[in-house]
Design an enzyme around this catalytic site. Structure first.
Site, mmCIF file in Angstrom:
data_model
loop_
_atom_site.group_PDB
_atom_site.id
_atom_site.type_symbol
_atom_site.label_atom_id
_atom_site.label_comp_id
_atom_site.label_asym_id
_atom_site.label_seq_id
_atom_site.Cartn_x
_atom_site.Cartn_y
_atom_site.Cartn_z
ATOM 1 N N CYS A 153 -69.449 -22.637 13.216
ATOM 2 C CA CYS A 153 -69.796 -24.275 12.811
ATOM 3 C C CYS A 153 -70.496 -24.831 14.053
ATOM 4 O O CYS A 153 -71.727 -25.340 14.132
ATOM 5 C CB CYS A 153 -68.742 -24.977 11.986
ATOM 6 S SG CYS A 153 -66.983 -25.043 13.140
HETATM 7 N N1 LIG Z 1 -63.628 -24.695 7.901
HETATM 8 C C1 LIG Z 1 -64.822 -24.742 8.544
HETATM 9 O O1 LIG Z 1 -65.791 -25.764 8.673
HETATM 10 C C2 LIG Z 1 -65.125 -23.456 9.017
HETATM 11 C C3 LIG Z 1 -64.534 -22.313 9.086
HETATM 12 N N2 LIG Z 1 -65.033 -21.145 9.710
HETATM 13 C C4 LIG Z 1 -64.214 -19.852 9.685
HETATM 14 O O2 LIG Z 1 -64.163 -19.386 8.316
HETATM 15 C C5 LIG Z 1 -62.561 -18.879 8.222
HETATM 16 C C6 LIG Z 1 -61.896 -19.472 7.196
HETATM 17 O O3 LIG Z 1 -61.852 -21.034 7.660
HETATM 18 P P1 LIG Z 1 -61.261 -22.048 6.720
HETATM 19 O O4 LIG Z 1 -61.715 -21.764 5.362
HETATM 20 O O5 LIG Z 1 -61.485 -23.244 7.420
HETATM 21 O O6 LIG Z 1 -59.498 -21.746 6.704
HETATM 22 P P2 LIG Z 1 -58.415 -21.880 5.996
HETATM 23 O O7 LIG Z 1 -57.133 -21.872 6.625
HETATM 24 O O8 LIG Z 1 -58.738 -23.066 4.988
HETATM 25 O O9 LIG Z 1 -58.414 -20.454 4.895
HETATM 26 C C7 LIG Z 1 -58.029 -19.419 5.141
HETATM 27 C C8 LIG Z 1 -57.658 -18.698 4.161
HETATM 28 O O10 LIG Z 1 -57.466 -17.304 4.591
HETATM 29 C C9 LIG Z 1 -56.491 -16.487 3.888
HETATM 30 N N3 LIG Z 1 -55.858 -15.649 4.522
HETATM 31 C C10 LIG Z 1 -54.842 -15.794 5.547
HETATM 32 N N4 LIG Z 1 -54.348 -14.731 5.870
HETATM 33 C C11 LIG Z 1 -54.998 -13.610 5.420
HETATM 34 C C12 LIG Z 1 -54.970 -12.319 5.324
HETATM 35 N N5 LIG Z 1 -54.124 -11.513 6.151
HETATM 36 N N6 LIG Z 1 -55.976 -11.450 4.632
HETATM 37 C C13 LIG Z 1 -56.803 -12.298 3.642
HETATM 38 N N7 LIG Z 1 -56.677 -13.676 3.658
HETATM 39 C C14 LIG Z 1 -55.903 -14.358 4.467
HETATM 40 C C15 LIG Z 1 -55.657 -17.814 3.216
HETATM 41 O O11 LIG Z 1 -55.341 -17.591 2.028
HETATM 42 P P3 LIG Z 1 -54.381 -16.773 1.313
HETATM 43 O O12 LIG Z 1 -52.913 -17.036 1.721
HETATM 44 O O13 LIG Z 1 -54.426 -17.372 -0.246
HETATM 45 O O14 LIG Z 1 -54.585 -15.485 1.147
HETATM 46 C C16 LIG Z 1 -56.235 -18.984 3.558
HETATM 47 O O15 LIG Z 1 -56.454 -19.742 2.466
HETATM 48 C C17 LIG Z 1 -61.888 -19.005 9.696
HETATM 49 O O16 LIG Z 1 -62.338 -17.970 10.295
HETATM 50 C C18 LIG Z 1 -62.749 -20.072 10.388
HETATM 51 O O17 LIG Z 1 -62.644 -19.938 11.721
HETATM 52 C C19 LIG Z 1 -66.094 -20.930 10.194
HETATM 53 C C20 LIG Z 1 -67.084 -21.957 10.191
HETATM 54 C C21 LIG Z 1 -66.630 -23.377 9.806
HETATM 55 C C1 LIG Z 2 -61.970 -29.172 13.857
HETATM 56 C C2 LIG Z 2 -61.417 -27.578 14.240
HETATM 57 O O1 LIG Z 2 -60.224 -27.137 14.434
HETATM 58 N N1 LIG Z 2 -62.437 -26.710 14.252
HETATM 59 C C3 LIG Z 2 -62.263 -25.395 14.694
HETATM 60 C C4 LIG Z 2 -63.446 -24.575 14.253
HETATM 61 C C5 LIG Z 2 -62.839 -23.128 14.028
HETATM 62 C C6 LIG Z 2 -63.933 -22.640 13.159
HETATM 63 O O2 LIG Z 2 -64.493 -23.076 12.154
HETATM 64 O O3 LIG Z 2 -63.983 -21.432 13.686
HETATM 65 P P1 LIG Z 2 -64.999 -20.265 13.536
HETATM 66 O O4 LIG Z 2 -66.384 -20.831 13.454
HETATM 67 O O5 LIG Z 2 -64.865 -19.824 14.976
HETATM 68 O O6 LIG Z 2 -64.832 -19.448 12.512
HETATM 69 C C7 LIG Z 2 -61.887 -25.134 16.047
HETATM 70 O O7 LIG Z 2 -62.245 -25.887 16.870
HETATM 71 O O8 LIG Z 2 -61.336 -24.181 16.428
#
Ligand SMILES: NC(=O)C1=CN([C@@H]2O[C@H](COP(=O)(O)OP(=O)(O)OC[C@H]3O[C@@H](n4cnc5c(N)ncnc54)[C@H](OP(=O)(O)O)[C@@H]3O)[C@@H](O)[C@H]2O)C=CC1
Ligand SMILES: CC(=O)N[C@@H](CCC(=O)OP(=O)(O)O)C(=O)O
Length: 349
Positions: A153
């Site tokens: 992000c």
């Molecule tokens: N939030 C954001 O703005 C952004 C996030 N990302 C990246 O996207 C990814 C997801 O982030 P986000 O949605 O915020 O995180 P969340 O913590 O909201 O969701 C992650 C999900 O992954 C699932 N999970 C956990 N462990 C496992 C596993 N071993 N196998 C399969 N599924 C699993 C969990 O669901 P369950 O327990 O139901 O399996 C959980 O709901 C991360 O890598 C994050 O860094 C990237 C850009 C922006």
């Molecule tokens: C606010 C906040 O905690 N942000 C996360 C962004 C994580 C994320 O989105 O991770 P990837 O884009 O690397 O998948 C952080 O700073 O680590």
């Protein structure tokens, strides 16, 4: 009638996953055929997300490659770092297309990944196969590929703010400072002290100073664009708002340029790209102006006193910074118009 592409989402119970659900439900060429959870298989997805009631009635599937192979053509991984490292190769070997929104395949060097993420790196063969899907910059490489690593992000906002300058060679590669701020949804749905209401409400703080895992990702892409090594100072901050990233970037140029020249460079670089909007002179974007949308809005100003350029770049972290760009990558991968299913207006106010 053409058959729709069948999509599965691993990590569908997280913020990135549930945003993918929202976007894919509105995509004309895609059908969601499996929402997957590692901890709640069998439960209706709407149990954890009541806003999906009567919209998506599916129950959660377990993480099972054979099951996914039978139900889907493309798999989105919205999982914590370290999960895709093991899972993506198995999905690819099963003949599936994979779009990974975690950080596991963004860095070309396994050693650099291990240093910054503190996880075991992926198999080098699959690291090499992953295409870094920063759509407006490297989108041509995504076409026809089967494995996309979706950018982070903060890197999306920061790199889109810098790409035209880096690619032109105008930038002093040792001068870049990016000061980025994120809403708390960037930390995911899991609870932690950092995002606890009474800790972050009416608060504003810097975190992971000089240690943020997105630093090498931004440097890797800038070095590639500039054709020389770029190192930068990158500081992240948490803001008490739900969505949004604003990256304020400061750079020196190698030789003097006018602001009009720089604006023309940006205009040409992003010509025809729907999701990057350059603000007119003297205007700077706010996160609310891209809320819920796939836009990245950019404003810039050249300070004639210091010769330094300030760039302000904003995105919605869960759309352009995650699920929206993942759908844009799917569109590019499939040879569809990049805006298919994404051409909606930001939510305002
Ligand atoms: N939030 C954001 O703005 C952004 C996030 N990302 C990246 O996207 C990814 C997801 O982030 P986000 O949605 O915020 O995180 P969340 O913590 O909201 O969701 C992650 C999900 O992954 C699932 N999970 C956990 N462990 C496992 C596993 N071993 N196998 C399969 N599924 C699993 C969990 O669901 P369950 O327990 O139901 O399996 C959980 O709901 C991360 O890598 C994050 O860094 C990237 C850009 C922006
Ligand atoms: C606010 C906040 O905690 N942000 C996360 C962004 C994580 C994320 O989105 O991770 P990837 O884009 O690397 O998948 C952080 O700073 O680590």
């Amino acid at each position: 009638m053409t058959t729709k592409l069948r999509a599965a989402i691993v990590g569908s119970t997280g913020y990135g996953g549930v945003e993918l659900i929202r976007l894919l439900l509105a995509h004309p060429n895609v059908e969601i055929t499996s929402v997957i959870s590692s901890s709640s298989a069998g439960a209706p997805i709407a149990d954890g997300y009541p806003h999906l009631n009567q919209i998506l009635t599916d129950r959660l599937d377990a993480v099972d490659v054979e099951l996914i192979r039978g139900k889907a053509d493309v798999v989105f991984l919205a999982t914590p770092h370290g999960v895709s490292t093991e899972l993506s190769p198995k999905l690819l070997d099963a003949g599936l297309k994979v779009i990974d929104i975690s950080g596991d395949f963004r860095l070309q060097s396994g050693d650099v990944y291990e240093t910054w993420y503190k996880h075991k790196p992926a198999d080098p063969e699959y690291l090499k196969r992953a295409v870094y899907g920063l759509c407006e910059v490297f989108g041509e490489e995504v076409r026809g590929k089967d494995f996309i690593s979706n950018p982070g992000c903060y890197p999306t906002a920061t790199l889109l703010g810098l790409a035209p300058l880096a690619a032109s060679g105008w930038i002093d590669p040792k001068s870049i400072i990016a000061d980025a701020k994120s809403g708390v949804s960037g930390a995911g749905r899991g609870l932690s002290l950092l995002v606890h209401y009474s800790e972050i409400n009416e608060n504003f703080l810097a975190y992971k100073v000089n240690k943020h895992q997105h630093t090498p990702e931004i440097e890797q892409a800038l070095s590639r664009l500039a054709g020389e090594e770029v190192v930068m100072t990158f500081t992240t901050h948490l803001v008490p708002m739900t969505r949004g990233i604003l990256s304020t970037i400061y750079v020196n140029l190698k030789s003097p340029r006018s602001e009009d020249d720089i604006r023309e460079l940006y205009r040409q670089y992003y010509e025809g790209r729907k999701f990057v909007r350059l603000r007119e002179k003297g205007k700077y974007p706010a996160t609310k102006e891209v809320w819920g949308s796939n836009y990245c809005d950019i404003g810039l100003s050249l300070d004639s006193r210091t010769g330094r350029l300030t760039i302000v770049s904003v995105i919605d972290n869960v759309v352009k910074g995650a699920a929206g760009q993942a759908v844009q990558n799917l569109n590019l991968m499939m040879g569809w118009d990049e805006a298919t299913g994404l051409a909606f207006t930001p939510v305002y106010p």
